[in-house]
Design a protein around this motif. Structure first.
Motif, PDB file in Angstrom:
ATOM      1  N   MET A 248       0.819  -1.212   0.000  1.00  0.00           N
ATOM      2  CA  MET A 248       0.000   0.000   0.000  1.00  0.00           C
ATOM      3  C   MET A 248       0.857   1.267   0.000  1.00  0.00           C
ATOM      4  O   MET A 248       0.324   2.381   0.006  1.00  0.00           O
ATOM      5  CB  MET A 248      -0.912   0.029   1.235  1.00  0.00           C
ATOM      6  CG  MET A 248      -1.927  -1.085   1.311  1.00  0.00           C
ATOM      7  SD  MET A 248      -2.851  -0.994   2.890  1.00  0.00           S
ATOM      8  CE  MET A 248      -3.478  -2.662   3.033  1.00  0.00           C
ATOM      9  N   GLY A 249       2.161   1.114   0.029  1.00  0.00           N
ATOM     10  CA  GLY A 249       3.051   2.267   0.067  1.00  0.00           C
ATOM     11  C   GLY A 249       3.235   2.846   1.443  1.00  0.00           C
ATOM     12  O   GLY A 249       3.676   3.999   1.588  1.00  0.00           O
ATOM     13  N   LEU A 250       2.950   2.045   2.498  1.00  0.00           N
ATOM     14  CA  LEU A 250       3.015   2.549   3.873  1.00  0.00           C
ATOM     15  C   LEU A 250       4.171   1.952   4.667  1.00  0.00           C
ATOM     16  O   LEU A 250       4.259   2.127   5.881  1.00  0.00           O
ATOM     17  CB  LEU A 250       1.686   2.245   4.595  1.00  0.00           C
ATOM     18  CG  LEU A 250       0.433   2.841   3.951  1.00  0.00           C
ATOM     19  CD1 LEU A 250      -0.815   2.374   4.687  1.00  0.00           C
ATOM     20  CD2 LEU A 250       0.504   4.366   3.929  1.00  0.00           C
ATOM     21  N   GLY A 251       5.070   1.253   3.996  1.00  0.00           N
ATOM     22  CA  GLY A 251       6.163   0.589   4.686  1.00  0.00           C
ATOM     23  C   GLY A 251       7.049   1.517   5.490  1.00  0.00           C
ATOM     24  O   GLY A 251       7.611   1.111   6.517  1.00  0.00           O
ATOM     25  N   ASP A 252       7.195   2.772   5.051  1.00  0.00           N
ATOM     26  CA  ASP A 252       8.058   3.722   5.757  1.00  0.00           C
ATOM     27  C   ASP A 252       7.529   4.050   7.155  1.00  0.00           C
ATOM     28  O   ASP A 252       8.279   4.554   8.001  1.00  0.00           O
ATOM     29  CB  ASP A 252       8.202   5.019   4.962  1.00  0.00           C
ATOM     30  CG  ASP A 252       9.062   4.843   3.719  1.00  0.00           C
ATOM     31  OD1 ASP A 252       9.755   3.809   3.615  1.00  0.00           O
ATOM     32  OD2 ASP A 252       9.033   5.733   2.842  1.00  0.00           O
TER      33      ASP A 252
END
Length: 295
Positions: A248-252
């Motif tokens: 989802m592009g939330l790994g950071d």
């Protein structure tokens, strides 16, 4: 006329209520975007709803009394028992998975401290009837998206996640018994906030030997892929949820951290908490997987 609200309670003047309404509107907007429906329940419930799960000792933490109908009642300290009651009442008619949210006002008769009054509002989001890790990932993603909607990024907040099944497997694999797990969980949960010698004393009081005590601190120190690798099959659910967040592009925003245990005994799987990046404040939000039937 008294000049102040009761201890632990708040007045909301127009400018304060405007800010509260903005926060609530953000919560509702994100919850709706994730496909959740809003519900509510009564602020007054049967006292037995809370004592049957947590024991009679919880009464000291509640606004509990006998009403004029001679019923033992309490102002709700949390929303989960009300949710369970409502779902059980219509369980055959409700389409699964259930995706509900609420913004209840909750009450606890506790010592006041920074960030913890005797009443507060909170956002509750629950998915019922979905066994896979995507449900856990979705709830964590929603909490991150709320922070983003309020203007915060990965440099401001961190989501720290673990799994009680993984922690249990790592502890029992190091020789701890089922009976020792509650004390081990309590120490791991406090390991960042309490001095090491105090934690060691807690374990000695619980009759832990040196080997068992060392095992507890070893598990508490595990982070990231080390925790997943050592956990084997018990890490599969957590691995799936973290990979979904990365997709989802939330790994950071996400860190695997086994010091996250959560105090409530009914959690059975993934548990998580959202903190400011410097960890200078209490947890902003938290949650986890639990079984409504109590199994």
């Amino acid at each position: 006329m008294q000049g102040k609200a009761l201890p632990g309670f708040r007045d909301f003047y127009p400018e304060d209520l405007s800010l509260r309404n903005h926060i609530f509107a953000t919560w509702r907007s994100v919850a709706a975007r994730y496909g959740f429906e809003e519900y509510d329940g009564p602020p007054l419930e049967s006292l037995e709803m809370y004592t049957q799960k947590s024991g009679d000792e919880i009464v000291q933490q509640l606004y509990a009394f006998r009403d004029k109908g001679d019923r033992e009642v309490a102002l709700r300290p949390e929303m989960t028992p009300t949710l369970a009651r409502m779902v059980a009442a219509r369980v055959q008619a409700l389409k699964k998975p259930i995706r509900w949210f609420s913004i209840p006002q909750l009450f606890r008769y506790e010592r006041q401290q920074r960030g913890r009054l005797r009443e507060h509002f909170q956002l509750n989001m629950d998915i019922i009837g979905e066994a896979g890790p995507l449900a856990d990932a979705e709830l964590m993603a929603a909490s991150i998206d709320i922070m983003r909607a309020l203007g915060f990024g990965a440099g401001d907040v961190r989501l720290r996640v673990s799994d009680r099944r993984l922690i249990k497997a790592l502890l029992t694999g190091r020789g701890l018994t089922e009976g020792q797990l509650p004390a081990a969980y309590a120490v791991i949960d406090r390991s960042e906030r309490v001095p090491r010698h105090v934690l060691e004393e807690m374990l000695r009081d619980a009759k832990f030997g040196k080997k068992e005590s060392s095992a507890v601190f070893e598990v508490a120190a595990l982070r990231g892929t080390d925790a997943l690798t050592q956990g084997g099959q018990s890490a599969e659910h957590l691995t799936g949820a973290v990979r979904a967040l990365e997709a989802m592009g939330l790994g950071d925003f996400v860190s695997i951290d086994l010091t996250i245990v959560r105090g409530l005994a009914y959690y059975t799987g993934i548990v998580w908490e959202l903190f400011d990046a410097s960890k200078s404040l209490r947890a902003i939000a938290g949650g986890g997987r639990y079984e409504l039937n109590g199994d």
